[in-house]
Structures are given as structure tokens and as C-alpha cells.
Enzyme design. Structure first.
Site, PDB file in Angstrom:
ATOM      1  N   GLU A  39     -22.168   7.265  12.273  1.00  0.00           N
ATOM      2  CA  GLU A  39     -21.689   5.301  11.423  1.00  0.00           C
ATOM      3  C   GLU A  39     -22.774   5.813  10.075  1.00  0.00           C
ATOM      4  O   GLU A  39     -21.783   5.362   9.459  1.00  0.00           O
ATOM      5  CB  GLU A  39     -21.498   4.339  12.496  1.00  0.00           C
ATOM      6  CG  GLU A  39     -21.570   3.470  12.087  1.00  0.00           C
ATOM      7  CD  GLU A  39     -19.631   2.954  11.649  1.00  0.00           C
ATOM      8  OE1 GLU A  39     -18.810   3.686  11.787  1.00  0.00           O
ATOM      9  OE2 GLU A  39     -19.765   1.983  11.048  1.00  0.00           O
TER      10      GLU A  39
ATOM     11  N   TRP B 229       0.835  -1.134  -0.238  1.00  0.00           N
ATOM     12  CA  TRP B 229       0.195  -0.620  -0.420  1.00  0.00           C
ATOM     13  C   TRP B 229       1.326   0.886   0.449  1.00  0.00           C
ATOM     14  O   TRP B 229       1.457   1.566   1.387  1.00  0.00           O
ATOM     15  CB  TRP B 229      -1.261   0.259   1.044  1.00  0.00           C
ATOM     16  CG  TRP B 229      -1.972   1.537   1.013  1.00  0.00           C
ATOM     17  CD1 TRP B 229      -2.962   0.568   0.385  1.00  0.00           C
ATOM     18  CD2 TRP B 229      -2.416   1.917   2.456  1.00  0.00           C
ATOM     19  NE1 TRP B 229      -4.178   1.236   1.105  1.00  0.00           N
ATOM     20  CE2 TRP B 229      -3.320   2.396   1.386  1.00  0.00           C
ATOM     21  CE3 TRP B 229      -1.630   2.777   2.661  1.00  0.00           C
ATOM     22  CZ2 TRP B 229      -3.381   4.034   2.737  1.00  0.00           C
ATOM     23  CZ3 TRP B 229      -2.098   3.932   3.592  1.00  0.00           C
ATOM     24  CH2 TRP B 229      -3.379   4.507   2.999  1.00  0.00           C
TER      25      TRP B 229
ATOM     26  N   GLU C 276     -18.110   6.269   2.157  1.00  0.00           N
ATOM     27  CA  GLU C 276     -16.967   4.838   2.245  1.00  0.00           C
ATOM     28  C   GLU C 276     -17.159   3.889   1.581  1.00  0.00           C
ATOM     29  O   GLU C 276     -15.666   3.425   0.522  1.00  0.00           O
ATOM     30  CB  GLU C 276     -15.927   4.302   3.681  1.00  0.00           C
ATOM     31  CG  GLU C 276     -16.758   3.374   3.937  1.00  0.00           C
ATOM     32  CD  GLU C 276     -16.014   2.833   5.926  1.00  0.00           C
ATOM     33  OE1 GLU C 276     -15.401   3.234   6.087  1.00  0.00           O
ATOM     34  OE2 GLU C 276     -16.993   2.234   5.851  1.00  0.00           O
TER      35      GLU C 276
ATOM     36  N   LYS D 286      -7.521  -1.714   5.663  1.00  0.00           N
ATOM     37  CA  LYS D 286      -8.492  -2.226   6.596  1.00  0.00           C
ATOM     38  C   LYS D 286      -7.865  -2.261   8.270  1.00  0.00           C
ATOM     39  O   LYS D 286      -8.184  -1.306   8.922  1.00  0.00           O
ATOM     40  CB  LYS D 286      -8.424  -3.563   6.513  1.00  0.00           C
ATOM     41  CG  LYS D 286      -8.808  -4.049   7.366  1.00  0.00           C
ATOM     42  CD  LYS D 286     -11.060  -4.247   8.009  1.00  0.00           C
ATOM     43  CE  LYS D 286     -11.661  -4.976   8.570  1.00  0.00           C
ATOM     44  NZ  LYS D 286     -13.082  -4.579   9.067  1.00  0.00           N
TER      45      LYS D 286
ATOM     46  N   ASN E 142       6.890  -3.596   6.100  1.00  0.00           N
ATOM     47  CA  ASN E 142       5.085  -3.198   6.347  1.00  0.00           C
ATOM     48  C   ASN E 142       5.928  -2.366   7.078  1.00  0.00           C
ATOM     49  O   ASN E 142       6.378  -2.665   7.494  1.00  0.00           O
ATOM     50  CB  ASN E 142       4.493  -4.788   7.224  1.00  0.00           C
ATOM     51  CG  ASN E 142       2.774  -3.983   7.389  1.00  0.00           C
ATOM     52  OD1 ASN E 142       2.774  -2.006   6.715  1.00  0.00           O
ATOM     53  ND2 ASN E 142       2.396  -3.979   7.794  1.00  0.00           N
TER      54      ASN E 142
HETATM   55  C1  G6P Z   1      -9.277   2.199   9.035  1.00  0.00           C
HETATM   56  C2  G6P Z   1     -10.368   1.074   8.598  1.00  0.00           C
HETATM   57  C3  G6P Z   1     -11.846   1.511   9.388  1.00  0.00           C
HETATM   58  C4  G6P Z   1     -11.601   1.105   9.976  1.00  0.00           C
HETATM   59  C5  G6P Z   1     -10.529   2.175  11.485  1.00  0.00           C
HETATM   60  C6  G6P Z   1      -9.678   2.045  12.492  1.00  0.00           C
HETATM   61  O1  G6P Z   1      -9.802   3.044   8.291  1.00  0.00           O
HETATM   62  O2  G6P Z   1     -11.156   0.936   7.124  1.00  0.00           O
HETATM   63  O3  G6P Z   1     -12.760   0.937   8.809  1.00  0.00           O
HETATM   64  O4  G6P Z   1     -13.044   1.425  11.319  1.00  0.00           O
HETATM   65  O5  G6P Z   1      -8.852   1.702  10.414  1.00  0.00           O
HETATM   66  O6  G6P Z   1      -9.806   0.391  12.876  1.00  0.00           O
HETATM   67  P1  G6P Z   1      -9.524  -0.378  13.876  1.00  0.00           P
HETATM   68  O7  G6P Z   1      -8.945  -1.556  13.633  1.00  0.00           O
HETATM   69  O8  G6P Z   1      -8.159   0.519  15.214  1.00  0.00           O
HETATM   70  O9  G6P Z   1     -10.657  -0.318  14.762  1.00  0.00           O
END
Ligand code: G6P
Length: 607
Positions: free
Chosen positions: A480, A73, A487, A602, A99
Site C-alpha cells: 500500500e 472521463w 499514484e 476515484k 456514464n
Molecule cells: C480506483 C481508485 C483507488 C481504489 C480502487 C478501488 O483505482 O483510484 O483508490 O482503491 O479504484 O476502488 P473501490 O471503490 O472499489 O475501493
């Protein structure tokens, strides 16, 4: 956000690496590659989806039983074949995948360039390959140690050399890394689901550690030197849980798993009288009675779960509660001190900002509770208390079931604390417990109303902008719902407290502008309806999420998505289901890649 794979064993490595990378796709990526050692090091890599790499491997196969793989990424340098990992040193004898971000890469690059090194990519990672090669004196572990001693930043770095076949060396600083222990074969991966169908026995590599992987197993050491005795973690997740299970998309599958998730999250933790038993929450009654402030910190969907939590804690516990974006909190010099409790919420338990904010609160003396979905994640390991959401692996980038489980877990936490503090009496505790016990059936019922949600989706699919409004808990859910929609459907969408509409955004409401109102909070019903009237007066199209027995709502809304009647305190749990489905259907009607929305990852493991 970058996935890592590694394999040492008797089988051909490339297919195993490719399979693992596919299972890591959900982390988000824009190129992929693999390398194997077999007398020499061979690399194949390609920009784009893993299928392009698979095609390349078909036309130019890789033979070898030891290998590493990567989904990238982009951070330094655009997505391209050249910038894709793995990267080698100029002799092609050393190869790395990485990474994370090397923060001092510019100065390292200049230093190496000054010594005559020529680079083929724009990445920070290639520098690490050069550094390892430069530092090599016949022992890969030492070379990796001295290379990373010069690198600042976050990384999981995996290295192979043709000079020491049969071995992979990896180090971890912040970015996640796990080892899967098979029979006569060993795997490396960014997370457990990538190889869960191959083994259930794992070693978690912690921050500041090195792992030396051979087919016989793995040895963990401190990067600084010194042996580490790590217990093997047995994972009993059902491997099926990580597959799509017959649904068109992971997101839809995960939405449909929610009745079971609620049951799982509650399982064995709640008595009928509202007594909550939280197995890894270790604080004693004294602490529960006396802590003076609650902080919630998180990002993205987890932050929105925190907004609901704030309302729950405020209403049930009457404790001053702040909910903070982790990326803001970490730099805001927050007034956290001892005698405070911080709840850090993170599905993955690996979000870099959330970890940083959580660590900061701990440094300042707060007790830290990790509310996370991933057993053994960094957040879980660093916290004093853990409340696992038990939602199972979540693959879709857009979070659904993990969010719902975060809400349920916060009700449990509020009951646990509220009973001890004496602010939640027996009657209220039993009422909340009863409401929670009805939820799996309520959520199940909502999933049967998918056709109505689809029709609602068709009515907004061509809109340019969508607004979500609500008050109190409904506002938290509206946030939410709006995030889900934007998104994955790429529609512009915003959420705001209903009372805020007329302070600006109302100027954007014209004929047929869709406005979605969440209306579960009965005490605020009339107030919210006033905002709805303001929308109607400007010709806006109102879509309401309201209780099934709300007989007035048709007077105000053009379309209604009904939810089962519940205690207002629990209203948000059911209200979010139609909003998740709405986002899903709009995205599907618009033909988007639902599970992997553009530009999003993610798990955001860099700042
Ligand atoms: C990214 C994901 C979101 C998620 C956020 C926090 O932006 O796309 O879906 O809510 O990270 O991730 P976490 O694993 O800390 O809940």
C-alpha cells in the site's frame, strides 16, 4: 469516472449543475458540460477542468431551470470539446449525458449511419441521443426504453427533450445514479455527496430501473415496465465532511481524519473482552463455525487492505483464505462453492470488477459480505451481509482513511468469527480489543511527526525508483505504501516481500537507491534485517518504519520513521500512516495535483 448531475426546480440550473460537477471532480474527468431546456436546448461544454466550463458559462450564460451536467472521463474518443457531454440528436431537440460504456456502439453507429445519421463526435454516447430521437413517438419514457433496449453495456443515462419541458428521464444499468429530493426541486447525481448540502433525502436508483424526475419529486419504474416503490433514504453525514476543512488537499485532510475514523469504525462494535457486534452481518453462529474457505476480492487500495485481511484471518482464524484481484477472479473460474464466505472490499461499492467478482461468488453459492464505505452502494445492496467502514466520504483519489477503516473492520470481523469458532480465546480477543482501543491515540500521535516524514520525503524526492520491502503483514503494508507513492508522486515504485529482493530486484539497487523497509513483525525481524543488509552492501539508502523502542534499527537504516509500539498483529495500522504522509509530501514537493492524479479515477465503474 464520469459524473452526472441533473436539476429540475425553480432556480437557475446552470450554477447548481456546475457546483454539483465540482463535487464530483474526485471521480476523475477530462472534460465537462451542461445543457438546459428553455424553449430550446442549449449546451455548453469544454475540454479540461471545470473552470474552463465556468469561464464559458460566464461569457455565454445559460438561462433555464431544468438541466443536466456531466464530467467525462474519456473511453471512446479523445478528451475534446466535441466529445464532451452533453450530446444532442441532429435536430437538437433531445440531449443526453451518460456514464458507462455502450459495448455494441460500433454496430449501432453503422446502423444509424446507414439510415443517414451524421455524427459530430466519436463517442458511444452520441448514438444514444440519436436513438432516443429516432424512437420518440410523443412520450420520452417509451423512447428511452426502446433506445436502451438496443444498447448493450453499462450506463447511467440521463435524457431531456424540449418537447416535454419540466421533466428529466434517467435509466441505470450498472453505473450509479441517485435522486436528491428537495422542497419543490429535485436533483440527480452520480453520488450522494454531490448534492448533500442541498438535501438529505435520497432515492437510490437500482440496476434496471428508470426514474422520471420533475420538480415535484421522482417516480421510479422498472426499465422493463412496472412501478417501483422505493423508500426514501435519509443521510445523516455531516456536509462539512465533504469539504476540505482547512487542509491544503483532501488527501491531507483525510489522513488527519484517521484517528476519528478508527473511533467511528469501532464505535459500539467492540466490547473490552473482544466480543464484536456487527450490525449488518447477519450470518448465524452455525455459518460462522462451519464455513470452510474465505475469499477476499477487491481492486487497488481495497485489494491491499485485503492482503492485510488475509494475514489477519490466517493468523486468527486458521481458515484457508484467498485474496484475489477482482478483475482476475471474475475470469479465473475460481473454485468458489457453497459453504464459503466471500468478503468483497470496495470503498465506493461501485467498482465494476469488484461487483462482477462478488456476483460470481454469489452465483456459485458463496455467502457475500460487502465491506464498503458507501451506504446504499450497489455492493452493499447485493450482499447478504454488510460491514460499513464508516470512514465518511473520501474525496481524494488516493485512498487513505477508507483503507485504514477497511483494516479495522477486518479485525472486527475476525474477532466476530474467531470467537464463535473457538479459535480466538478470551485472552487473545481481549488483547486484540485492547490494541484496537489504543489505535486512535497512536494514529493521532503519528500525525504530530509530520516534520520527520517531510525530511524523509525530501531525501527521496529526486529518486528515479523506490523499493518497499517487508515480510508478512509488513509486506502487505509495503504494497500500500508503494501504491500511494506511485499514484500521486509518479515516482516509479515497487513493493515486494523482503525475501524476494535477492531473486531479481536487487540487481536494480545501486548507490543511493531508496529502499523503504517496514519492520513491525518481531518474529521476522532478523530475517527482514538480512534483506536490509543486502541493500546496504550495494550502497542503497534504507528508510525504515519501525517501533519507537527498536534500539537496533539505527545500525541498519539511514533514517527511521518511528511508530508507537503495538501488538504485532496490529502493527500495520500505525505503519501505514507515515507511508501515506511520505507519499503526500513527495507528491507535494514535486508539485503534482495530489487529489486528482493524472490518468486515475476515484471510482472505476467500467471494466
Ligand atoms: C480506483 C481508485 C483507488 C481504489 C480502487 C478501488 O483505482 O483510484 O483508490 O482503491 O479504484 O476502488 P473501490 O471503490 O472499489 O475501493
Amino acid at each position: 469516472m464520469c459524473g452526472i448531475m441533473g436539476y429540475v426546480g425553480p432556480q437557475q440550473a446552470a450554477p447548481i449543475l456546475l457546483d454539483g460537477l465540482r463535487r464530483l471532480e474526485y471521480r476523475g474527468y477530462d472534460s465537462a458540460g451542461v445543457a438546459v431546456t428553455n424553449g430550446k436546448i442549449d449546451v455548453r461544454k469544454a475540454e479540461g477542468k471545470i473552470d474552463r466550463l465556468a469561464d464559458l458559462l460566464e461569457s455565454e450564460p445559460l438561462a433555464g431551470t431544468i438541466g443536466i451536467g456531466h464530467t467525462r472521463w474519456a473511453t471512446h474518443g479523445e478528451p475534446s470539446d466535441l466529445n464532451a457531454h452533453p450530446h444532442t440528436d441532429p435536430t437538437g431537440e433531445f440531449v443526453v449525458v451518460h456514464n458507462g460504456i455502450i459495448e455494441n456502439f460500433q454496430s449501432l453507429r453503422e446502423e444509424l449511419a446507414g439510415e443517414g445519421h451524421v455524427f459530430t463526435s466519436e463517442t458511444d454516447t452520441e448514438i444514444l441521443a440519436h436513438l432516443v430521437a429516432r424512437e420518440y413517438r410523443g412520450d420520452l419514457e417509451s423512447a428511452v426504453r426502446s433506445a436502451v433496449a438496443k444498447a448493450e453495456g453499462a450506463y447511467a443515462l440521463v435524457v431531456m427533450t424540449k418537447r416535454e419541458p419540466g421533466k428529466i428521464v434517467a435509466v441505470r444499468r450498472i453505473s450509479p445514479l441517485v435522486v436528491g429530493l428537495g422542497e419543490g426541486e429535485t436533483f440527480l447525481a452520480s453520488d450522494i455527496p454531490a448534492v448533500l448540502h442541498r438535501t438529505r433525502r435520497f432515492l437510490i436508483v437500482e440496476d434496471g430501473e428508470m426514474v422520471i424526475v420533475t420538480e415535484a419529486g421522482a417516480r421510479i419504474e422498472e426499465i422493463a415496465g412496472g412501478a417501483v416503490d422505493r423508500e426514501v433514504l435519509y443521510i445523516d453525514w455531516d456536509a462539512e465532511q465533504a469539504e476540505k476543512g482547512g487542509f491544503e488537499h483532501y488527501m491531507l485532510k483525510e489522513i488527519h481524519e484517521q484517528p476519528a475514523v478508527v473511533t467511528e469504525t469501532l464505535g459500539g462494535r467492540l466490547d473490552e473482552d473482544g466480543t464484536a457486534w456487527l450490525e449488518d452481518v447477519h450470518f448465524d453462529d452455525d455459518f460462522a463455525r462451519n464455513f470452510s474457505r474465505l475469499w477476499i476480492t477487491a481492486c487497488g487500495t481495497a485489494y491491499h487492505a485485503g492482503l492485510v485481511g488475509k494475514e489477519i484471518f490466517r493468523r486468527l482464524l486458521r481458515i484457508p483464505t484467498n485474496v484475489e484481484y477482482a478483475h482476475e477472479m471474475r475470469y479465473a473460474d475460481p473454485l468458489v462453492s457453497s459453504n464459503h464466505l466471500t468478503v468483497a472490499i470496495s470503498q465506493s461499492g461501485e467498482t465494476a470488477d469488484t461487483l462482477a467478482a462478488a456476483r460470481l461468488t454469489k452465483e456459485r453459492g458463496s455467502r457475500l459480505l460487502a465491506l464498503t464505505n458507501v451506504v446504499g452502494s450497489t455492493l452493499a445492496r447485493e450482499a447478504d451481509d454488510i460491514l460499513y467502514t464508516r470512514a465518511g466520504p473520501e474525496i481524494s483519489v488516493a485512498s487513505t482513511k477508507a483503507y485504514l477503516a477497511m483494516l479495522i473492520a477486518q479485525y472486527l470481523l475476525a474477532l466476530r468469527i474467531g470467537r464463535v469458532r473457538g479459535v480466538v480465546d478470551e485472552e487473545l480477543a481481549a488483547r486484540v480489543a485492547h490494541g484496537l482501543s489504543l489505535l486512535p491515540a497512536h494514529v493521532e500521535e503519528l500525525l504530530h511527526h509530520d516534520d520527520e516524514v517531510l525530511a524523509a520525503a525530501e531525501s527521496i524526492v529526486d529518486a528515479d525508483d523506490v523499493y518497499f520491502i517487508g515480510r508478512g503483514l509488513d509486506y502487505a503494508v509495503a504494497m500500500e505504501g508503494s501504491l500511494k507513492l506511485k499514484e500521486i508522486s509518479y515516482l516509479h515504485s515497487e513493493a515486494m516481500p523482503a525475501g524476494e529482493l535477492k531473486h531479481g530486484t536487487l540487481a536494480l539497487v545501486t548507490k543511493d537507491t531508496p529502499v523503504i523497509v517496514v519492520l513491525t513483525q518481531q518474529a521476522l525481524y532478523d530475517k527482514t534485517v538480512s534483506a536490509v543488509q543486502e541493500v546496504k552492501a550495494r550502497g542503497g539508502r534504507v528508510l525504515a518504519v519501525a517501533y519507537e523502542d527498536d534500539e537496533q534499527i539505527h545500525k541498519f537504516a539511514h533514517r527511521v520513521l518511528r511508530i508507537p509500539r503495538a501488538d504485532d498483529l496490529l502493527g500495520p495500522v500505525a505503519a501505514v500512516i507515515p507511508l501515506q504522509l511520505l507519499a503526500y509530501h513527495v507528491a507535494r514537493l514535486r508539485g503534482h495535483d495530489i487529489d486528482q492524479p493524472r490518468n486515475l479515477a476515484k471510482s472505476v465503474t467500467v471494466e
